[in-house]
Every structure is written in structure tokens, then in C-alpha cells.
Design a protein around this motif. Structure first.
Motif, PDB file in Angstrom:
ATOM      1  N   GLN A   1      23.867   3.314 -14.237  1.00  0.00           N
ATOM      2  CA  GLN A   1      23.609   4.252 -15.297  1.00  0.00           C
ATOM      3  C   GLN A   1      22.832   5.763 -14.660  1.00  0.00           C
ATOM      4  O   GLN A   1      22.980   6.529 -15.449  1.00  0.00           O
ATOM      5  CB  GLN A   1      21.974   3.605 -15.697  1.00  0.00           C
ATOM      6  N   ASN A   2      22.953   5.735 -13.373  1.00  0.00           N
ATOM      7  CA  ASN A   2      22.135   7.180 -12.908  1.00  0.00           C
ATOM      8  C   ASN A   2      23.073   7.346 -11.631  1.00  0.00           C
ATOM      9  O   ASN A   2      22.972   6.827 -10.532  1.00  0.00           O
ATOM     10  CB  ASN A   2      20.848   6.946 -12.403  1.00  0.00           C
TER      11      ASN A   2
ATOM     12  N   LEU B   1      21.141   8.506  -8.114  1.00  0.00           N
ATOM     13  CA  LEU B   1      20.296   7.341  -7.658  1.00  0.00           C
ATOM     14  C   LEU B   1      20.929   6.518  -6.601  1.00  0.00           C
ATOM     15  O   LEU B   1      22.142   6.126  -6.522  1.00  0.00           O
ATOM     16  CB  LEU B   1      20.113   6.190  -8.662  1.00  0.00           C
TER      17      LEU B   1
ATOM     18  N   GLU C   1      13.427   2.592 -13.249  1.00  0.00           N
ATOM     19  CA  GLU C   1      13.705   3.971 -14.008  1.00  0.00           C
ATOM     20  C   GLU C   1      12.312   4.963 -14.036  1.00  0.00           C
ATOM     21  O   GLU C   1      12.257   5.918 -13.754  1.00  0.00           O
ATOM     22  CB  GLU C   1      14.044   3.744 -15.450  1.00  0.00           C
TER      23      GLU C   1
END
Length: 350
Positions: A31-32, A35, A316
Motif C-alpha cells: 500500500q505504501n 515504506l 499505518e
């Protein structure tokens, strides 16, 4: 905007350990793009889990082997002395060394509190770190509740400092210059409560940097009356878990009722978008991740029984704290307030 963000994960802590932390880690990096996750724990267990998810060779998932695990029944002092190669301790050491910018763990709360305080140290002027988390309210903004269990008993000055730290977190997260701060009490009147909470209230009233609005009762938690509600760790932990239990009970009863009759099933189908929105609003998993504030580093405590979705929410939360520079902002707030935060615990407030 950070070009990269590195978080160390205690993969072995909590009730489910790698069963929830591994899929959550994979979901987080997918998702990131900024990261990077350092997965601390048993290398073979982690490799097997990643392999099942076709993520063994993911370039932003790095395994750091640890020989030991801090179990839920492990005494905090014992964990601090004897578990120096545990997944929890190694994750904290990575934050201290600068190899990671934050740590996330579902493990033993007491052990994490002791270890984090020992390894990362307190920010100058801070007497005790506190666990803080968001709780949904009737308004669009959540309320930030602290302490949630790190400190069972709190002196007035400690509660005052919690108000300062909570105000910083709420300000950074909600984009509000002067968040409303309140003390949780048995009544809203000034005469209510024990002497310690009255002294804490006086300290907050006298601090111009705090937007203190008085006492809140338990029923005010969800009202949106305050952006920050302060209490000791015993009360906060009970309040948080009660909130989570009520949310689960309501959704369970609601879902059960909709399955009883054909009419209700049709109604549920028609109201599905509304029901999903409501569930998303109150689902405790999305609020998982209590931050241990007051330290020279970022530590996020996930629920011990965190699911994949809940552990993902904790990751998150850690990423948001890094981006918002929460420890630096708390230190700056304490420097502005100065000696008000270091009043002698035994001194009375006039």
C-alpha cells in the motif's frame, strides 16, 4: 514528504504472532511505496510465512533474526534483563540506533513499556510515558484518550503532562491549533473527584498553552466535547476496552437481528452501503495502535489479539507519527511550557 520510511516490527508478539503480523506487513508495503519494514523474529517462521504469500523476495521486507520471544506471561523486569535478543527488544534497539524510525509490537504491554523506556529514554522534562489512542465520537473527529494502561496510578503533574502530550498529538493529527483538553472524572462539577485530579485540573487551568475545558464524564467520551481526554492508566484501559466491547456487541446484535426474517434480510441488502459505512466507523480494528508518547522515539503498541487488519492499522499509525514528527513536537511543547511541567509531585497547587 519522506522519501523512505523504515519501521521495525516485533513479528512474534501478541496472541497470533506471525499469523497476523506477516500478512499485515505484506499489505503495508504493497500500500505504501515509501515504506520499508524490518521484520524482527524467528527467520525461518517469517520466511515460511512470506513464501506462502509470494512475498519472500520483496525488496522492502527485510528479516532480522531473533532467538527469543517476550511472552504475555513474562514479567517486565525479567524481560528487560533476560530477553535482550527478543523480537521486541531488537525492534526497539533498531529505533535507538537510527536504523528504524519507529517500532510496532503486539507483545506484552508491561514489557514493552519497561524496554522502551530503558532503551529509548524519556524526552527531557517528561516524568512518565503514556499510551494514547483515538476513539470515535459523534463528530467527524475522534477523541484521543490517555493513559490507556502504561501507568496505573498517576500524580497530578503526570496527568498534566499527559494533557500536554495529548494536545500535541491531537493538534498534529487533526490539524487543530488548540485542541480541547479535558480530565475524565466522576462528574463535570469542580467539586467532584479526588484531590489528585483536582490538583491536575488546577495545573491545566494555569497553563496558557493548554486549551483546558474542565472535567468530562464517561458518557462524554463519545460526544466530541473534547479532542483529548486525560485519565490514569487503570481508568483509561477499562474505558477503552469497554468502548471496544460495546462496539462489537452492537454490531453483533444488529447483524443477528437482520438475519432473523426474510424482510430484514431484504432490508439489510438495501441498507448494505449504510451498514458498511457504520461498521467502518465503529470497528475497533481501524483504531488499533496505541502510541507510547513521551519517549525519544516512536513506539506503537498493537492489541495483543490484533488481526491482520488491526496490525496493519498499527503500522499505518506508526508511519503517520514519523511523518508528523510527534516526539520532536512534544519536546518543543515541553520547552515552551518550561518549569510548569517539573513541579514537585508533593507540592500543592494554590
Amino acid at each position: 514528504m519522506l522519501t523512505h520510511l523504515t519501521i521495525a516490527l516485533d513479528m512474534m508478539g501478541g496472541d497470533y504472532g506471525p499469523r497476523s503480523s506477516i500478512p499485515a506487513a505484506v499489505a503495508a508495503v504493497n500500500q505504501n511505496d515509501q515504506l520499508i519494514l524490518i521484520l524482527c523474529g524467528n527467520e525461518q517462521v517469517i520466511r515460511d510465512g512470506l513464501d506462502k504469500l509470494d512475498s519472500l523476495n520483496h525488496p522492502r521486507l527485510k528479516i532480522h533474526h531473533c532467538h527469543e520471544v517476550v511472552t504475555n506471561c513474562c514479567e517486565p523486569a525479567q524481560a528487560l534483563r533476560r530477553k535482550k535478543d527478543s523480537s521486541m527488544r531488537v525492534a526497539l534497539d533498531l529505533v535507538k540506533s537510527g536504523e528504524a524510525q519507529a517500532c510496532v509490537s503486539s507483545g506484552n504491554t508491561g514489557a514493552l513499556f519497561f524496554m522502551a523506556t530503558h532503551v529509548l529514554k524519556l524526552l527531557p522534562g517528561v516524568k512518565r510515558p503514556a499510551l494514547i489512542s483515538a476513539v470515535p465520537t459523534e463528530t467527524k473527529d475522534p477523541v484521543y484518550l490517555l493513559d490507556l494502561g502504561a501507568n496505573v496510578f498517576c500524580e497530578p503533574q503526570t496527568l498534566f503532562q499527559f494533557g500536554v502530550m495529548g494536545s500535541v498529538v491531537a493538534s498534529r493529527r487533526l490539524g487543530i491549533e488548540r485542541p480541547r483538553v479535558s480530565l475524565l472524572n466522576i462528574g463535570s462539577e469542580d467539586i467532584k473527584g479526588h484531590e489528585g485530579i483536582k490538583q491536575a485540573a488546577e495545573l491545566m487551568k494555569k497553563c496558557p498553552q493548554l486549551n483546558y475545558i474542565g472535567y468530562s464524564e464517561g458518557s462524554d467520551i463519545f460526544s466530541g466535547k473534547a479532542h483529548v481526554i486525560v485519565c490514569d492508566g487503570f481508568v483509561g484501559n477499562v474505558a477503552l476496552k469497554t468502548c471496544e466491547g460495546i462496539a462489537k456487541l452492537i454490531m453483533h446484535k444488529f447483524t443477528k437481528a437482520l438475519k432473523k426474517h426474510l424482510f430484514y434480510k431484504v432490508l439489510a441488502f438495501l441498507l448494505r452501503p449504510v451498514i458498511k459505512k457504520l461498521y467502518k466507523r465503529v470497528n475497533p480494528d481501524q483504531y488499533n495502535g496505541a502510541s507510547l508518547v513521551g519517549l525519544c522515539g516512536i513506539v506503537v503498541k498493537s492489541h495483543g489479539n490484533a488481526s491482520k487488519k488491526a496490525f496493519l492499522a498499527a503500522i499505518e499509525e506508526a508511519a503517520r507519527e514519523v511523518e508528523r514528527q510527534i516526539p520532536e513536537k512534544i519536546q518543543a511543547a515541553f520547552e515552551r511550557i518550561g518549569t510548569a511541567t517539573t513541579t514537585s509531585p508533593s507540592s500543592k497547587v494554590d
